[in-house]
Design a protein around this motif. Structure first.
Motif, PDB file in Angstrom:
ATOM      1  N   VAL A 179      48.090 116.329  27.574  1.00  0.00           N
ATOM      2  CA  VAL A 179      48.626 117.099  26.450  1.00  0.00           C
ATOM      3  C   VAL A 179      48.368 118.570  26.744  1.00  0.00           C
ATOM      4  O   VAL A 179      47.229 118.984  26.950  1.00  0.00           O
ATOM      5  CB  VAL A 179      47.990 116.697  25.108  1.00  0.00           C
ATOM      6  CG1 VAL A 179      48.575 117.541  23.975  1.00  0.00           C
ATOM      7  CG2 VAL A 179      48.226 115.211  24.821  1.00  0.00           C
ATOM      8  N   PHE A 181      48.457 122.274  25.454  1.00  0.00           N
ATOM      9  CA  PHE A 181      48.505 123.187  24.309  1.00  0.00           C
ATOM     10  C   PHE A 181      48.931 124.548  24.845  1.00  0.00           C
ATOM     11  O   PHE A 181      48.245 125.135  25.689  1.00  0.00           O
ATOM     12  CB  PHE A 181      47.127 123.272  23.649  1.00  0.00           C
ATOM     13  CG  PHE A 181      46.716 122.014  22.939  1.00  0.00           C
ATOM     14  CD1 PHE A 181      46.914 121.882  21.571  1.00  0.00           C
ATOM     15  CD2 PHE A 181      46.147 120.959  23.637  1.00  0.00           C
ATOM     16  CE1 PHE A 181      46.546 120.725  20.910  1.00  0.00           C
ATOM     17  CE2 PHE A 181      45.775 119.790  22.989  1.00  0.00           C
ATOM     18  CZ  PHE A 181      45.975 119.671  21.626  1.00  0.00           C
ATOM     19  N   ALA A 203      51.979 120.758  22.631  1.00  0.00           N
ATOM     20  CA  ALA A 203      51.635 121.198  21.284  1.00  0.00           C
ATOM     21  C   ALA A 203      51.436 122.707  21.310  1.00  0.00           C
ATOM     22  O   ALA A 203      50.809 123.243  22.235  1.00  0.00           O
ATOM     23  CB  ALA A 203      50.366 120.502  20.793  1.00  0.00           C
ATOM     24  N   ALA A 213      41.186 122.814  20.656  1.00  0.00           N
ATOM     25  CA  ALA A 213      41.822 122.440  21.922  1.00  0.00           C
ATOM     26  C   ALA A 213      40.934 122.831  23.103  1.00  0.00           C
ATOM     27  O   ALA A 213      40.800 122.068  24.069  1.00  0.00           O
ATOM     28  CB  ALA A 213      43.189 123.104  22.040  1.00  0.00           C
ATOM     29  N   ALA A 233      48.908 118.528  16.906  1.00  0.00           N
ATOM     30  CA  ALA A 233      49.037 117.770  18.152  1.00  0.00           C
ATOM     31  C   ALA A 233      49.153 116.291  17.852  1.00  0.00           C
ATOM     32  O   ALA A 233      48.856 115.847  16.738  1.00  0.00           O
ATOM     33  CB  ALA A 233      47.815 118.024  19.043  1.00  0.00           C
ATOM     34  N   TYR A 238      40.829 112.883  22.372  1.00  0.00           N
ATOM     35  CA  TYR A 238      41.029 113.833  23.466  1.00  0.00           C
ATOM     36  C   TYR A 238      39.734 114.037  24.248  1.00  0.00           C
ATOM     37  O   TYR A 238      38.647 114.113  23.667  1.00  0.00           O
ATOM     38  CB  TYR A 238      41.491 115.183  22.913  1.00  0.00           C
ATOM     39  CG  TYR A 238      42.899 115.176  22.370  1.00  0.00           C
ATOM     40  CD1 TYR A 238      43.944 115.744  23.087  1.00  0.00           C
ATOM     41  CD2 TYR A 238      43.188 114.604  21.129  1.00  0.00           C
ATOM     42  CE1 TYR A 238      45.237 115.756  22.594  1.00  0.00           C
ATOM     43  CE2 TYR A 238      44.471 114.602  20.621  1.00  0.00           C
ATOM     44  CZ  TYR A 238      45.492 115.181  21.361  1.00  0.00           C
ATOM     45  OH  TYR A 238      46.774 115.186  20.878  1.00  0.00           O
TER      46      TYR A 238
END
Length: 357
Positions: A179, A181, A203, A213, A233, A238
């Motif tokens: 993912v 950011f 995201a 994040a 997100a 995570y």
């Protein structure tokens, strides 16, 4: 005396530098690897790059990192990057732990280091007129989506993931996805077309999720608590972005500019679990426009313990915090020599000194 730095060039980067030299205005991307304390050895280069060389040639640039690399790039995007890097180096170096700690304790400590590094200025990283920050994280899927903070589930999930990765990196993609950011002003188009086995979601960074994040990107499994349900997100759990993108083997060749990669190693390892597998080192077209700069073996041989700081030092020094802090601080001071050597090289690039990937 041997040069303090090692330089590696992709084929396109070598050709361009041979024609035009190395111009700050040509640098479009600056990546930053995961690696914990190893990132401290790049302090001198970071402060020179973002305090002087790149700052004197403003243009839109992507700064992308995982784990400590993401923290370094966030510091670089603040209004006073030199002060931010000094805060990060100081507070990271001075972290201490009792002999026995749990993940909750380490997480609180690491969160405090991050807050000190940002110094209340995190929002500046999202409004910098030239820099576009991206933070890489790993989100659990399959068994790793079901851990719910239960330690044995987490341990079992990562053991299965590691076993799969030992067979093929593609099998790790069954356990986690990337993912990214990213700065809301940058759609990260260069990463959206699939380039490896991992699913990738995106995201937008905001003041609400930047700190979370960054914490997630450095959340080492079992050592720190996982980060869950980050605002803006995909829902889920995570962990450290270095699990997938340890040295950031990304499709850099998709950008027409150069990639300047200050790194603690002279090679690129795709994922953290690939460290002991030299056959997985990156040597492909993705590195065509990369200029990688790393400490040379002779430089490292002059540091305490003949190596850069690393996570193993916490065990090596144990409760002798003062000695570890002294030796890490010495290495940070020596990193100024790396910056001086790089500044000399970019002023007059010696392509004979530079190797290939």
């Amino acid at each position: 005396m041997d040069a303090p730095i090692t330089i590696r060039l992709g084929a396109r980067a070598r050709q361009r530098i041979a024609r035009e030299g190395l111009q700050a205005a040509d640098v479009a991307i600056v990546p930053a690897a995961a690696g914990g304390p190893k990132g401290l050895i790049l302090h001198g280069i970071d402060t020179w790059l973002f305090g002087e060389w790149l700052a004197n040639a403003p243009r839109e640039r992507r700064l992308i990192g995982a784990s400590i690399g993401a923290w370094r790039m966030a510091a670089s995007a603040l209004a006073d990057p030199v002060a931010a890097h000094r805060r990060l180096a100081h507070h990271y170096t001075h972290q201490t732990y009792p002999a026995k700690v749990d993940a909750a304790y380490v997480t609180r400590n690491v969160r405090g280091i991050l807050d000190e590094a940002l110094g209340g200025h995190g929002g500046e990283a999202l409004s910098n007129p030239w820099y576009r920050l991206s933070v890489i994280t790993a989100r659990g899927i399959g068994p790793l989506a079901q851990t719910r903070g239960v330690r044995w589930r987490e341990m079992a999930g990562f053991l299965l993931a590691a076993a799969g990765n030992a067979v093929a990196r593609a099998r790790l993609a069954r356990a986690m996805e990337r993912v990214v950011f990213h700065d809301a002003r940058d759609d990260s188009a260069w990463l959206r077309e699939r380039f490896d086995p991992f699913g990738t979601q995106f995201a937008a960074l905001s003041e609400e999720n930047l700190r979370v994040a960054l914490l997630a990107s450095g959340s080492i499994p079992l050592l720190l608590e996982a980060v869950t349900d980050i605002p803006g997100a995909p829902a889920g759990t995570y962990w450290d972005g270095g699990l997938i993108d340890y040295h950031l083997h990304l499709p850099y060749q998709r950008d027409a500019g150069l990639v300047l990669y200050p790194h603690f190693s002279d090679h690129i390892v795709p994922g953290w679990l690939d460290k002991s597998m030299p056959w997985r080192r990156a040597r492909d077209a993705a590195l065509d426009n990369v200029v990688l700069v790393a400490p040379s073996p002779s430089f490292l041989a002059r540091l305490p313990n003949r190596k850069m700081p690393d996570r193993g030092d916490f065990k090596h020094y144990g409760q002798d915090h003062a000695s570890r802090i002294r030796d890490w601080s010495f290495a940070i001071g020596e990193s100024e020599r790396l910056a001086e050597a790089l500044a000399q090289w970019v002023e007059k690039p010696d392509l004979k000194q530079a190797g290939d990937f």
